[in-house]
Design an enzyme around this catalytic site. Structure first.
Site, PDB file in Angstrom:
ATOM      1  N   LYS A   1       0.835  -1.181   0.000  1.00  0.00           N
ATOM      2  CA  LYS A   1       0.000   0.000   0.000  1.00  0.00           C
ATOM      3  C   LYS A   1       0.879   1.243   0.000  1.00  0.00           C
ATOM      4  O   LYS A   1       2.038   1.182   0.367  1.00  0.00           O
ATOM      5  CB  LYS A   1      -0.956  -0.013   1.169  1.00  0.00           C
ATOM      6  CG  LYS A   1      -0.363   0.195   2.549  1.00  0.00           C
ATOM      7  CD  LYS A   1      -1.490   0.006   3.582  1.00  0.00           C
ATOM      8  CE  LYS A   1      -1.032   0.314   4.983  1.00  0.00           C
ATOM      9  NZ  LYS A   1      -0.315   1.526   5.209  1.00  0.00           N
ATOM     10  N   GLY A   2       0.321   2.365  -0.432  1.00  0.00           N
ATOM     11  CA  GLY A   2       1.102   3.586  -0.529  1.00  0.00           C
ATOM     12  C   GLY A   2       0.397   4.720   0.173  1.00  0.00           C
ATOM     13  O   GLY A   2      -0.461   4.503   1.023  1.00  0.00           O
ATOM     14  N   PHE A   4      -1.894   6.978  -0.641  1.00  0.00           N
ATOM     15  CA  PHE A   4      -3.364   6.941  -0.607  1.00  0.00           C
ATOM     16  C   PHE A   4      -3.869   5.871  -1.557  1.00  0.00           C
ATOM     17  O   PHE A   4      -4.924   5.961  -2.137  1.00  0.00           O
ATOM     18  CB  PHE A   4      -3.969   8.310  -0.931  1.00  0.00           C
ATOM     19  CG  PHE A   4      -3.572   8.854  -2.276  1.00  0.00           C
ATOM     20  CD1 PHE A   4      -4.438   8.786  -3.361  1.00  0.00           C
ATOM     21  CD2 PHE A   4      -2.337   9.440  -2.453  1.00  0.00           C
ATOM     22  CE1 PHE A   4      -4.059   9.286  -4.592  1.00  0.00           C
ATOM     23  CE2 PHE A   4      -1.968   9.952  -3.690  1.00  0.00           C
ATOM     24  CZ  PHE A   4      -2.824   9.872  -4.758  1.00  0.00           C
ATOM     25  N   GLY A   5      -3.082   4.821  -1.703  1.00  0.00           N
ATOM     26  CA  GLY A   5      -3.520   3.755  -2.587  1.00  0.00           C
ATOM     27  C   GLY A   5      -2.849   2.453  -2.208  1.00  0.00           C
ATOM     28  O   GLY A   5      -1.936   2.423  -1.394  1.00  0.00           O
ATOM     29  N   LYS A   6      -3.331   1.397  -2.781  1.00  0.00           N
ATOM     30  CA  LYS A   6      -2.762   0.072  -2.509  1.00  0.00           C
ATOM     31  C   LYS A   6      -2.621  -0.670  -3.832  1.00  0.00           C
ATOM     32  O   LYS A   6      -3.254  -0.310  -4.822  1.00  0.00           O
ATOM     33  CB  LYS A   6      -3.682  -0.717  -1.583  1.00  0.00           C
ATOM     34  CG  LYS A   6      -3.961  -0.052  -0.245  1.00  0.00           C
ATOM     35  CD  LYS A   6      -4.805  -0.964   0.626  1.00  0.00           C
ATOM     36  CE  LYS A   6      -5.021  -0.373   2.017  1.00  0.00           C
ATOM     37  NZ  LYS A   6      -6.020   0.692   2.042  1.00  0.00           N
ATOM     38  N   ASP A 116      10.430  11.447 -15.416  1.00  0.00           N
ATOM     39  CA  ASP A 116      10.865  10.869 -14.140  1.00  0.00           C
ATOM     40  C   ASP A 116      11.508   9.500 -14.334  1.00  0.00           C
ATOM     41  O   ASP A 116      11.289   8.575 -13.560  1.00  0.00           O
ATOM     42  CB  ASP A 116       9.683  10.789 -13.156  1.00  0.00           C
ATOM     43  CG  ASP A 116      10.138  10.896 -11.699  1.00  0.00           C
ATOM     44  OD1 ASP A 116      11.311  11.259 -11.458  1.00  0.00           O
ATOM     45  OD2 ASP A 116       9.314  10.617 -10.811  1.00  0.00           O
TER      46      ASP A 116
END
Length: 287
Positions: A1-2, A4-6, A116
């Site tokens: 997970k990160g 605001f997300g997984k 990036d």
């Protein structure tokens, strides 16, 4: 997970094909002012498909979350392997350069600057081929337009992005500089310039003007001269097209159709039996 997300691994019922599914909480997207970014990333990815990208296959949403279904790549990212002290052999890096040059050439044909490119955003599949991910700050160029906004990760950003006379702007060549920095780092375990995210733009500009990049004597002359063409401070003289790389004498022995079809075997194959990421850190940081 990160943040605001997984990410989870999913299987499509009819084809039994496995994918990675990234899901983000919509409320958190709104709170973090990320909505425009997420939609821009989706919009860019929806128009792309290439063997050396992490491709988007499906996207949908429910009341709470937005979902993105992408290629499942289990070989880990190149940053992870650098942290595991993998030293990539020259032949491996040569193939990576070819594969990434094909991906950048394709992005250019679609008018996309990634902005990036770095080891963190290059994922390996289980056979060791590279795939570019994270179009979060990618930009679309229309016509002869040039970009002037500063975006990216400082140690990988091209000199023209720091130019105080930025009216000139920058273009696709910035991604090829990042490719040069990445290739150098894979071979050496450190980058050609000692730039950190905290280094000021003024210091960085001074460094580009004064620092001399050193190349270990063990590296072949051909590899060194290719890296010098990618790490050319002047974007007009820098290699920034697939044809530049293809026509370079060092690449005479490359079968480019075989590269595109992933028929060439990379010299580094990620560990099959192990998770190619640090579970405590990575699964937190995936997105």
């Amino acid at each position: 997970k990160g943040s605001f997300g997984k990410v989870c691994i999913v299987q499509k019922n009819d084809t039994k094909k496995m994918y990675a599914m990234k899901y983000m909480n919509k409320q958190k997207c709104v709170e973090r002012n990320e909505v425009r970014n997420v939609f821009k990333e989706l919009q860019i990815m929806q128009g792309l498909e290439h063997p050396f990208l992490v491709n988007l296959w499906y996207s949908f949403q429910d009341e709470e979350d937005m979902f993105m279904v992408v290629d499942l790549l289990l070989g880990g990212d190149l940053r992870y392997h650098l942290q595991q002290n993998v030293r990539f052999q020259e032949d491996t890096v040569k193939l990576f350069i070819c594969e990434l040059a094909m991906a950048l050439d394709y992005l250019q044909s679609q008018r996309i600057i990634h902005r990036d490119m770095k080891p963190d955003n290059i994922l390996l599949d289980e056979h060791g081929h590279v795939h570019i991910t994270d179009f979060n700050i990618a930009a679309m160029l229309h016509g002869e337009m040039r970009l002037t906004t500063v975006a990216g990760t400082k140690p990988y950003m091209a000199p023209e992005m720091f130019d105080s006379r930025r009216e000139a702007g920058y273009s696709f060549a910035v991604d090829w500089w990042s490719l040069g920095v990445t290739a150098y780092e894979l071979l050496r375990g450190r980058r050609p310039y000692h730039i950190r995210s905290s280094t000021s733009s003024k210091e960085i500009t001074h460094m580009f003007e004064t620092a001399i990049v050193t190349y270990p004597s063990a590296w072949s002359q051909e590899m060194v001269s290719l890296l010098k063409k990618l790490l050319e401070p002047n974007p007009d003289q820098r290699f920034s097209h697939l044809s530049d790389v293809q026509n370079f004498p060092y690449m005479n022995d490359m079968n480019w159709d075989a590269v595109l079809q992933k028929r060439l075997i990379p010299g580094f194959i990620p560990n099959k039996g192990r998770l190619n990421c640090d579970p405590t850190f990575e699964l937190e940081e995936m997105i």
